[in-house]
Enzyme design. Structure first.
Site, PDB file in Angstrom:
ATOM      1  N   ASP A  49       0.833  -1.195   0.000  1.00  0.00           N
ATOM      2  CA  ASP A  49       0.000   0.000   0.000  1.00  0.00           C
ATOM      3  C   ASP A  49       0.874   1.253   0.000  1.00  0.00           C
ATOM      4  OD1 ASP A  49      -2.645   1.409   0.480  1.00  0.00           O
ATOM      5  OD2 ASP A  49      -1.553   2.000   2.288  1.00  0.00           O
ATOM      6  N   GLU A 121      -1.806  -5.364  -3.779  1.00  0.00           N
ATOM      7  CA  GLU A 121      -0.836  -4.589  -3.004  1.00  0.00           C
ATOM      8  C   GLU A 121       0.268  -5.496  -2.464  1.00  0.00           C
ATOM      9  OE1 GLU A 121      -3.774  -0.975  -1.469  1.00  0.00           O
ATOM     10  OE2 GLU A 121      -3.380  -2.698  -0.165  1.00  0.00           O
TER      11      GLU A 121
END
Length: 229
Positions: A49, A121
């Site tokens: 992320d 991610e």
């Protein structure tokens, strides 16, 4: 270790061959299948992320050197939100290679937006750890492709835009209500109604309440703006 044929094919789809294949295996392993001997992808998701955010921030700054922070922030949010990550994940068939526990698999885990976005991610983080930031940056730019150039100049999410429209006209914030739920448990469809203080309403349906709320807000805002142009 040697990767399975489906994971080797996935390497080809994302354009990265792992020096340490264990990183990819961990990135596609959901917590529903984790054990003492098998790690899941949650920590990789956390890292990915942040890597994704840095890549997107740099890309947006380079794409529009005159934009203010207030203009860049909504574009950034549009590019990194879970719905976008899930859409990118579907394009490379990430769901096909996810390692899921039986219950998660039976409940349609391979199609869930949150699960797909988180796994993508994790893959970004795995590439970062495997080959460094530049490899991760190239991966993100390659997978997101034209999305970066095409992100709307005013990319505020629809709920925020509708609330600002209402407040500018002295109306209270819009309200949202889930008015229907249909479909099987593993693939539900939610219908949401949005209502303005002037009595105007609109509805939209989607696989999650969040997406349905955004779609309803977008539809109502478009109608209100067209009427008041």
């Amino acid at each position: 270790m040697k990767l399975s044929a489906d994971l080797k094919a996935f390497e080809g789809r994302i354009g990265h061959q792992f020096r340490e294949p264990e990183r990819l295996l961990r990135a596609v392993t959901h917590s529903s299948l984790s054990s003492v001997t098998r790690s899941d992808n949650q920590r990789l998701e956390f890292l990915g992320d942040r890597v994704l955010g840095l890549v997107m921030a740099e890309a947006l700054l380079a794409a529009d050197r005159a934009a203010s922070e207030g203009q860049l922030a909504p574009r950034f949010n549009a590019l990194v939100r879970k719905e976008t990550c899930a859409a990118v994940a579907r394009e490379v068939a990430l769901g096909d290679v996810l390692k899921l526990g039986r219950s998660e698999m039976m409940s349609g885990g391979r199609r869930k937006e949150a699960l797909l976005g988180d796994a993508l991610e994790a893959v970004i983080a795995a590439v970062y750890l495997d080959a460094g930031f530049e490899a991760a940056r190239q991966l993100v730019l390659r997978l997101w492709g034209a999305r970066i150039a095409q992100v709307e100049r005013d990319a505020r999410d629809a709920k925020t835009a509708l609330q600002e429209w209402a407040q500018a006209r002295g109306l209270p914030p819009p309200t949202y209500e889930a008015v229907d739920r249909s479909g099987p448990d593993h693939a539900p469809i939610f219908t949401v109604e949005v209502r303005l203080g002037n009595g105007e309403t609109d509805r939209a349906a989607a696989g999650t309440k969040r997406v349905a709320e955004q779609a309803a807000a977008r539809a109502l805002l478009a109608r209100m703006e067209a009427r008041h142009d």
